[in-house]
Design a protein around this motif. Sequence first.
Motif, PDB file in Angstrom:
ATOM      1  N   LEU A 222       4.104  -6.707  -5.684  1.00  0.00           N
ATOM      2  CA  LEU A 222       3.516  -5.245  -5.368  1.00  0.00           C
ATOM      3  C   LEU A 222       4.243  -4.806  -3.786  1.00  0.00           C
ATOM      4  O   LEU A 222       4.089  -3.391  -3.777  1.00  0.00           O
ATOM      5  CB  LEU A 222       1.950  -5.686  -4.645  1.00  0.00           C
ATOM      6  N   ALA A 223       4.327  -5.855  -3.108  1.00  0.00           N
ATOM      7  CA  ALA A 223       5.031  -5.117  -1.916  1.00  0.00           C
ATOM      8  C   ALA A 223       6.521  -4.807  -2.302  1.00  0.00           C
ATOM      9  O   ALA A 223       7.258  -3.958  -1.245  1.00  0.00           O
ATOM     10  CB  ALA A 223       5.104  -6.329  -1.036  1.00  0.00           C
ATOM     11  N   GLY A 224       6.901  -4.852  -3.741  1.00  0.00           N
ATOM     12  CA  GLY A 224       7.886  -4.307  -3.857  1.00  0.00           C
ATOM     13  C   GLY A 224       9.579  -4.277  -3.382  1.00  0.00           C
ATOM     14  O   GLY A 224      10.583  -4.267  -3.534  1.00  0.00           O
TER      15      GLY A 224
ATOM     16  N   PHE B  65       0.832  -1.243  -0.398  1.00  0.00           N
ATOM     17  CA  PHE B  65      -0.245   0.680  -0.381  1.00  0.00           C
ATOM     18  C   PHE B  65       0.713   1.132  -0.107  1.00  0.00           C
ATOM     19  O   PHE B  65       0.165   2.133   0.298  1.00  0.00           O
ATOM     20  CB  PHE B  65      -0.790   0.251   1.559  1.00  0.00           C
ATOM     21  N   GLY B  66       2.084   1.112  -0.555  1.00  0.00           N
ATOM     22  CA  GLY B  66       2.962   2.789  -0.603  1.00  0.00           C
ATOM     23  C   GLY B  66       3.878   2.594   0.478  1.00  0.00           C
ATOM     24  O   GLY B  66       4.277   4.140   0.336  1.00  0.00           O
ATOM     25  N   HIS B  67       4.242   1.783   1.709  1.00  0.00           N
ATOM     26  CA  HIS B  67       4.174   2.981   2.475  1.00  0.00           C
ATOM     27  C   HIS B  67       5.852   2.859   2.589  1.00  0.00           C
ATOM     28  O   HIS B  67       6.833   1.375   1.846  1.00  0.00           O
ATOM     29  CB  HIS B  67       4.218   1.838   4.308  1.00  0.00           C
ATOM     30  N   ALA B  68       6.822   3.612   2.187  1.00  0.00           N
ATOM     31  CA  ALA B  68       7.834   4.045   1.866  1.00  0.00           C
ATOM     32  C   ALA B  68       8.889   3.476   2.540  1.00  0.00           C
ATOM     33  O   ALA B  68       9.951   2.339   1.755  1.00  0.00           O
ATOM     34  CB  ALA B  68       8.146   5.495   1.904  1.00  0.00           C
ATOM     35  N   ALA B  69       8.953   2.967   4.177  1.00  0.00           N
ATOM     36  CA  ALA B  69      10.596   2.873   4.060  1.00  0.00           C
ATOM     37  C   ALA B  69       9.837   1.373   4.301  1.00  0.00           C
ATOM     38  O   ALA B  69      11.244   0.032   4.249  1.00  0.00           O
ATOM     39  CB  ALA B  69       9.845   2.969   5.814  1.00  0.00           C
ATOM     40  N   ALA B  70       8.924   0.330   4.128  1.00  0.00           N
ATOM     41  CA  ALA B  70       8.105  -0.930   4.035  1.00  0.00           C
ATOM     42  C   ALA B  70       8.896  -0.805   2.978  1.00  0.00           C
ATOM     43  O   ALA B  70       9.661  -2.763   2.645  1.00  0.00           O
ATOM     44  CB  ALA B  70       6.912  -1.335   4.644  1.00  0.00           C
ATOM     45  N   ARG B  71       8.257  -0.330   1.635  1.00  0.00           N
ATOM     46  CA  ARG B  71       8.990  -0.866   0.826  1.00  0.00           C
ATOM     47  C   ARG B  71      10.791  -0.429   0.276  1.00  0.00           C
ATOM     48  O   ARG B  71      11.482  -1.434  -0.110  1.00  0.00           O
ATOM     49  CB  ARG B  71       8.482   0.225  -0.744  1.00  0.00           C
ATOM     50  N   GLU B  72      11.127  -0.062   1.247  1.00  0.00           N
ATOM     51  CA  GLU B  72      12.461  -0.106   1.217  1.00  0.00           C
ATOM     52  C   GLU B  72      13.697  -0.990   1.473  1.00  0.00           C
ATOM     53  O   GLU B  72      14.119  -1.509   1.119  1.00  0.00           O
ATOM     54  CB  GLU B  72      13.187   1.539   1.325  1.00  0.00           C
TER      55      GLU B  72
ATOM     56  N   ASN C 271      11.917  -4.433   1.790  1.00  0.00           N
ATOM     57  CA  ASN C 271      11.310  -5.058   1.016  1.00  0.00           C
ATOM     58  C   ASN C 271      12.656  -5.071  -0.231  1.00  0.00           C
ATOM     59  O   ASN C 271      12.945  -6.528  -1.031  1.00  0.00           O
ATOM     60  CB  ASN C 271       9.681  -5.355   0.652  1.00  0.00           C
ATOM     61  N   ALA C 272      12.934  -4.559  -0.088  1.00  0.00           N
ATOM     62  CA  ALA C 272      13.146  -4.542  -1.922  1.00  0.00           C
ATOM     63  C   ALA C 272      14.556  -4.821  -1.958  1.00  0.00           C
ATOM     64  O   ALA C 272      15.529  -4.770  -2.748  1.00  0.00           O
ATOM     65  CB  ALA C 272      14.193  -2.752  -1.945  1.00  0.00           C
ATOM     66  N   ARG C 273      15.498  -5.070  -0.563  1.00  0.00           N
ATOM     67  CA  ARG C 273      16.553  -5.649   0.251  1.00  0.00           C
ATOM     68  C   ARG C 273      16.165  -7.381  -0.356  1.00  0.00           C
ATOM     69  O   ARG C 273      17.020  -7.678  -0.013  1.00  0.00           O
ATOM     70  CB  ARG C 273      17.223  -4.921   1.136  1.00  0.00           C
ATOM     71  N   VAL C 274      14.928  -7.914  -0.649  1.00  0.00           N
ATOM     72  CA  VAL C 274      14.591  -9.446   0.155  1.00  0.00           C
ATOM     73  C   VAL C 274      14.283 -10.127  -1.429  1.00  0.00           C
ATOM     74  O   VAL C 274      13.865  -9.149  -1.484  1.00  0.00           O
ATOM     75  CB  VAL C 274      13.353  -9.144   0.948  1.00  0.00           C
ATOM     76  N   SER C 275      15.241 -10.872  -1.776  1.00  0.00           N
ATOM     77  CA  SER C 275      14.437 -11.795  -2.641  1.00  0.00           C
ATOM     78  C   SER C 275      13.997 -13.266  -2.054  1.00  0.00           C
ATOM     79  O   SER C 275      14.241 -13.564  -1.205  1.00  0.00           O
ATOM     80  CB  SER C 275      15.660 -12.026  -3.382  1.00  0.00           C
ATOM     81  N   VAL C 276      13.059 -13.238  -2.993  1.00  0.00           N
ATOM     82  CA  VAL C 276      11.811 -14.700  -2.629  1.00  0.00           C
ATOM     83  C   VAL C 276      12.088 -15.368  -3.539  1.00  0.00           C
ATOM     84  O   VAL C 276      12.017 -14.713  -5.446  1.00  0.00           O
ATOM     85  CB  VAL C 276      10.486 -13.701  -2.980  1.00  0.00           C
ATOM     86  N   LEU C 277      11.791 -16.690  -3.498  1.00  0.00           N
ATOM     87  CA  LEU C 277      11.553 -17.449  -4.616  1.00  0.00           C
ATOM     88  C   LEU C 277      10.311 -18.513  -4.102  1.00  0.00           C
ATOM     89  O   LEU C 277       9.860 -18.785  -3.419  1.00  0.00           O
ATOM     90  CB  LEU C 277      11.994 -18.947  -4.287  1.00  0.00           C
TER      91      LEU C 277
END
Length: 342
Positions: free
Chosen positions: A188-190, A155-162, A164-170
């Motif tokens: 969608l979570a980034g 839902f666009g939460h800036a800190a959460a997206r920042e 999440n951007a460091r997480v890789s998922v399989l």
Amino acid sequence: MKVVHQPDPNSINLVLEDGPLPTLTHAEDCLIRIYTASPCLGELHWEEKFPSLFEPGRERVPCTEAAGVIVQAPPQPDHDTTPNERVFKAGDEVFFRLQPAMTGNLREYSIARTSQMAHKPSSLSWVDAGATPLSALTAWQGVFDQGLLDHRGVFGHAAARESNARVSVLITGAGGVVGSWAVQLAALAGAGAVVAYTGGSSADHVKRLGATEVIDYRKSDLAEWVAQDPERRSVDAVLDCVGGATLSSCWHVVKDAGVLISVASDPGQNKPAAMTKTLSASKWFLVKPKGSQLALIATLMEQGKCMTKVDGVVEFEDFQVAFDKVENKTAKGKVVIKVAKF
């Protein structure tokens, strides 16, 4: 009313019978006119495999997820409601998922609790509504509650997206109903990377959902794939929707101290004998009915950001056809049973 029963927990043969309307017994209970319901793979074997979870002599009605219209609801609160307060009343269109031990929804009228349901968006068809709750909630809880991603990023939460951007998922079984939802939600979570393990025929589909990379399971074993470039290809978190040999291979892909979650079987029991890796979490989990999470999913669907995967629709009297298709694993998405005319 008409109701479908499973007379024998050791048999997948179902029967259509007449029965009384269900009785409300819990403070949260709502009586619901069912429009659509969907079978879940394996549900006709749950009591046989896990008898301790079920009350002796219970009424066996299949389908834990459904959509319909509330006929009777708990009394309205005697205070002004807040914007985030979820209130249900007669006439509301809802969709929901029940606890497996509850009497299921393959009947003209059923019961669900307010904590298990969400309002159906007006733009969502009855077919998609009946096909959504179980797979969407499983993916949501696997990606967010059990995994490493922060749902606020959706839902666009800036800190959460920042973060999440460091997480890789399989995600294994990424072309399936749960896997497809997991790909959408992670993207969608980034998430920094969303790697989809699926058949080649699903490659374009999962890419449209947000996968950043697709591995064809018919061509590449996960252990061999990651060995070609372990530094780049190892991931922080895995959501496995397959089990078995695929789950064993996931141990090679997840980073040391990473997270390995499965909706199919216990990762510990599928750990390769020579594997010395220690994870921060390795878990097989069962989805919990959470109406508050389903309401967030409903918002995403109403905004056109998410979609469910439907194989087809059958009429109420063809319920056995639907279950046989699910049991035989020939469905390419959810099979929806049309209980009411609409």
